[in-house]
Design a protein around this motif. Structure first.
Motif, PDB file in Angstrom:
ATOM      1  N   PRO A  16       0.807  -1.221   0.000  1.00 34.93           N
ATOM      2  CA  PRO A  16       0.000   0.000   0.000  1.00 34.93           C
ATOM      3  C   PRO A  16       0.842   1.274   0.000  1.00 34.93           C
ATOM      4  CG  PRO A  16      -0.892  -1.598   1.533  1.00 34.93           C
ATOM      5  CD  PRO A  16       0.411  -2.155   1.068  1.00 34.93           C
ATOM      6  N   LEU A  50      -0.762   3.713  -2.679  1.00 34.26           N
ATOM      7  CA  LEU A  50      -1.914   4.378  -2.067  1.00 34.26           C
ATOM      8  C   LEU A  50      -1.582   5.757  -1.523  1.00 34.26           C
ATOM      9  CD1 LEU A  50      -3.743   1.478  -0.148  1.00 34.26           C
ATOM     10  CD2 LEU A  50      -4.454   2.631  -2.247  1.00 34.26           C
ATOM     11  N   PHE A  98      -3.083  11.019  -0.698  1.00 35.52           N
ATOM     12  CA  PHE A  98      -3.467   9.701  -1.195  1.00 35.52           C
ATOM     13  C   PHE A  98      -3.729   9.824  -2.708  1.00 35.52           C
ATOM     14  CE2 PHE A  98      -5.026  10.383   3.125  1.00 35.52           C
ATOM     15  CZ  PHE A  98      -4.323   9.402   3.810  1.00 35.52           C
ATOM     16  N   LEU A 146     -12.239  -1.451  -1.948  1.00 38.11           N
ATOM     17  CA  LEU A 146     -11.105  -1.048  -1.110  1.00 38.11           C
ATOM     18  C   LEU A 146     -11.120  -1.773   0.228  1.00 38.11           C
ATOM     19  CD1 LEU A 146      -8.646   0.791  -0.755  1.00 38.11           C
ATOM     20  CD2 LEU A 146     -10.211   2.586   0.085  1.00 38.11           C
ATOM     21  N   VAL A 189      -5.978   5.317   4.333  1.00 42.62           N
ATOM     22  CA  VAL A 189      -6.685   5.459   3.050  1.00 42.62           C
ATOM     23  C   VAL A 189      -8.172   5.196   3.229  1.00 42.62           C
ATOM     24  CG1 VAL A 189      -6.924   4.495   0.741  1.00 42.62           C
ATOM     25  CG2 VAL A 189      -4.663   4.922   1.667  1.00 42.62           C
TER      26      VAL A 189
END
Length: 607
Positions: A447, A451, A482, A526, A546
């Motif tokens: 991530p 992200l 993000f 997600l 996130v």
């Protein structure tokens, strides 16, 4: 003196002889002897004897000198006598045999052939008497064809009326003349003359061709009211159909012409529902797909603009022409009756035509608008203005359809927004996921690598929220940390900016439902990635940040942007979180479930 003693005169003596008194000359001579004196009477025998000898000598001399002539005269007299006898026999035969037979034959001929001969003579006499009229009538069909081809319809009708009158007069003359030996028809009338029937057939053929040309005029595009008025007036004078049928023929012809014009516009534009489907977009990324969709939307908007203009002009002209020709003539019909050969009072057409005409015309516009208007998104604002103007124009002729446009435009806005979200936001998020997420969480991209932005530090979870004083049109700065969320936000904002061009209040619920559904699906994707990620704690914190940014910043900001920024209404930030309301369905229900699942997961992973 006679035996009885009575005296007898000389004249009585001579008269007693029939030979002497048979000839008038002898009687005259004998009557003259009675008046002669005695001396003359005494000399009379001598004189008569002398004259007798003289005549005898003269006859002998004549017979001697002219005996050939006397013989010829004798032969001729004998031949003449024989001829006269033969003539007498022939005359007797003629009188007794031939003349009665001839009389019988003549009587039979008169009985059998007399009426036919008389009729033929009468026909010949009529033809001779009417020769000039017949010669003029034989030219009428040719003249009528010439007038019809050159558009001289009034002259053609005048020739037809003249010919009809003349032919009726010929039939009357024939019937007064006896009509010959032809048997009458079943109705008791005499059969028509072949010439009359032939001329009437040719005149009827010319009138039929004229009627077809006049009816064809009603189908011609580009014609205006004067041409239609003229054609209808001539059709009325011809009395080929009732007024209601004539009105129906006019309306049907003009509707067909309008349909052909609209089909030509659609054919020239080359539009179809399958051509502009989302599955045919060729762009690889979101920007290219949006450009392709905008280009196609412009083509559809251009087509609908031209289609609406053609329909407005055609519908307005049709209703105006129908009203003028068939509904507004009562005030002027009395003044023009004598010149136009029309009856003083004419029935109005069937009112059903007037009542069904608006719905028929709208049936040519609204289905096409419903089919293609959503494909013209986001270029709906000028089309809505044009449709409103079109409705106002037709309202002047009693065909206001503004109330029908509102649901159509609202549905088109919602449909266009759905396609916009599907093309941009919902396509961007799965594409990004596909690049970095595999079927197994351990083999996916960490991530922290995709992200979050590497240049910025990861914000604290408690700081991820929307400031209370922030404006509805200002994107939250926290989302810049993000990168995927920032890109997704931009795609949603582009969709909302296109929605702002035309956002009817009736479309707000549909737009919100579409937005809620899209946000819920992306949030669930997600969340599934977050639950499957099995990395270290640092990467887990990135996923939690996130997720918090998505459910606490992105979702509320976009909902507020729709309600307050686009539609200008007050926004309740707690609306998607309020209780398990059973009345919440569709996108709102999905979004509420997604938010509750995220908050539950964040709470579970906080310790």
């Amino acid at each position: 003196m006679t035996a009885d003693g009575e005296a007898t005169t000389l004249l009585d003596l001579f008269s007693s002889s029939g030979v002497l008194t048979d000839h008038p000359e002898n009687a005259s001579y004998l009557g003259g002897l009675a008046s002669l004196p005695l001396s003359d009477l005494l000399a009379t025998p001598t004189t008569l004897s002398t004259q007798s000898h003289t005549l005898t000598a003269s006859l002998n001399a004549l017979a001697h000198t002219s005996y050939p002539t006397i013989l010829s005269l004798h032969n001729s007299s004998s031949a003449l006598l024989n001829s006269l006898s033969s003539l007498d026999t022939s005359l007797n035969t003629l009188l007794d045999t031939a003349l009665p037979a001839l009389d019988d034959v003549a009587r039979t001929f008169r009985e059998k052939s007399g009426p036919t001969v008389i009729e033929e003579r009468q026909r010949t006499r009529v033809v001779l008497e009417q020769y000039d009229k017949l010669r003029d009538l034989l030219d009428v069909p040719v003249l009528m064809d010439t007038c019809v081809r050159n558009g001289l319809y009034a002259e053609a009708l005048a020739l037809a009326a003249h010919a009809t009158t003349a032919l009726d007069a010929l039939s009357t003359i024939r019937s007064q003349g006896g009509g010959g030996g032809e048997p009458p028809d079943s109705d008791g009338s005499r059969p028509r003359l072949p010439l009359v029937s032939a001329l009437q057939a040719e005149i009827a053929s010319s009138l039929h061709a004229m009627r077809l040309l006049l009816l064809g005029t009603l189908h011609e595009p580009g014609r205006k009211l004067p041409a239609f008025w003229k054609a209808v007036q001539f059709l009325r004078r011809m009395q080929v159909m009732p007024e209601s049928e004539l009105a129906l023929a006019f309306v049907s012809a003009r509707i067909d012409c309008l349909q052909n014009a609209l089909q030509a516009v659609e054919r020239d534009a080359g539009v179809s529902v399958t051509t502009f489907s989302d599955g045919t977009l060729t762009g690889g990324n979101t920007a290219d797909r949006e450009k392709e969709m905008d280009r196609r939307a412009e083509d559809v908007a251009r087509f609908l603009k031209k289609y609406t203009d053609v329909w407005r002009e055609g519908a307005y002209d049709l209703v105006t022409q129908y009203t003028t020709i068939f509904l507004e003539r009562s005030s002027s019909s009395h003044g023009s009756t004598s010149s136009s050969h029309l009856p003083a009072t004419m029935p109005l057409p069937d009112p059903v035509i007037k009542h069904t005409l608006p719905s028929t015309l709208l049936g040519l516009l609204l289905p096409t608008i419903k089919t293609y208007l959503g494909r013209a998104y986001p270029h709906l604002a000028p089309l809505a203005t044009q449709l409103a103007y079109c409705s106002s124009a037709t309202a002047r002729i009693g065909m206001d359809f503004r109330l029908l446009l509102s649901p159509v435009i609202t549905h088109a806005v919602i449909d266009g927004f759905v396609r916009d979200i599907h093309t941009s936001a919902e396509h961007e998020w799965p594409t990004t996921f596909a690049k970095h997420v595999s079927g197994h969480g351990s083999t996916s991209t960490p991530p922290s690598k995709w992200l979050v932005a590497s240049a910025q530090p990861l914000p604290a979870l408690s700081a991820i929220s929307i400031p209370p004083s922030s404006a509805a049109h200002t994107p939250p700065q926290v989302l810049t940390a993000f990168a995927p969320l920032a890109v997704t936000l931009n795609t949603y904002l582009r969709a909302l900016n296109r929605l702002r061009a035309l956002a009817p209040m009736g479309a707000m619920d549909g737009v919100l439902d579409v937005l809620n559904s899209a946000l819920a699906r992306n949030g669930e994707a997600l969340l599934g990635y977050a639950r499957e990620w099995g990395g270290d704690a640092a990467e887990k914190e990135v996923v939690r940040a996130v997720g918090a940014a998505y459910v606490r910043v992105l979702v509320p900001f976009l909902r507020r942007a729709v309600v307050q920024g686009v539609f200008g209404l007050a926004y309740d930030s707690e609306a998607p979180r309020k209780g398990e309301d059973a009345q919440q369905v569709g996108g709102a229900r999905l979004l509420m479930d997604m938010l509750r699942n995220w908050e539950s997961w964040l709470s579970e992973t906080s310790s």
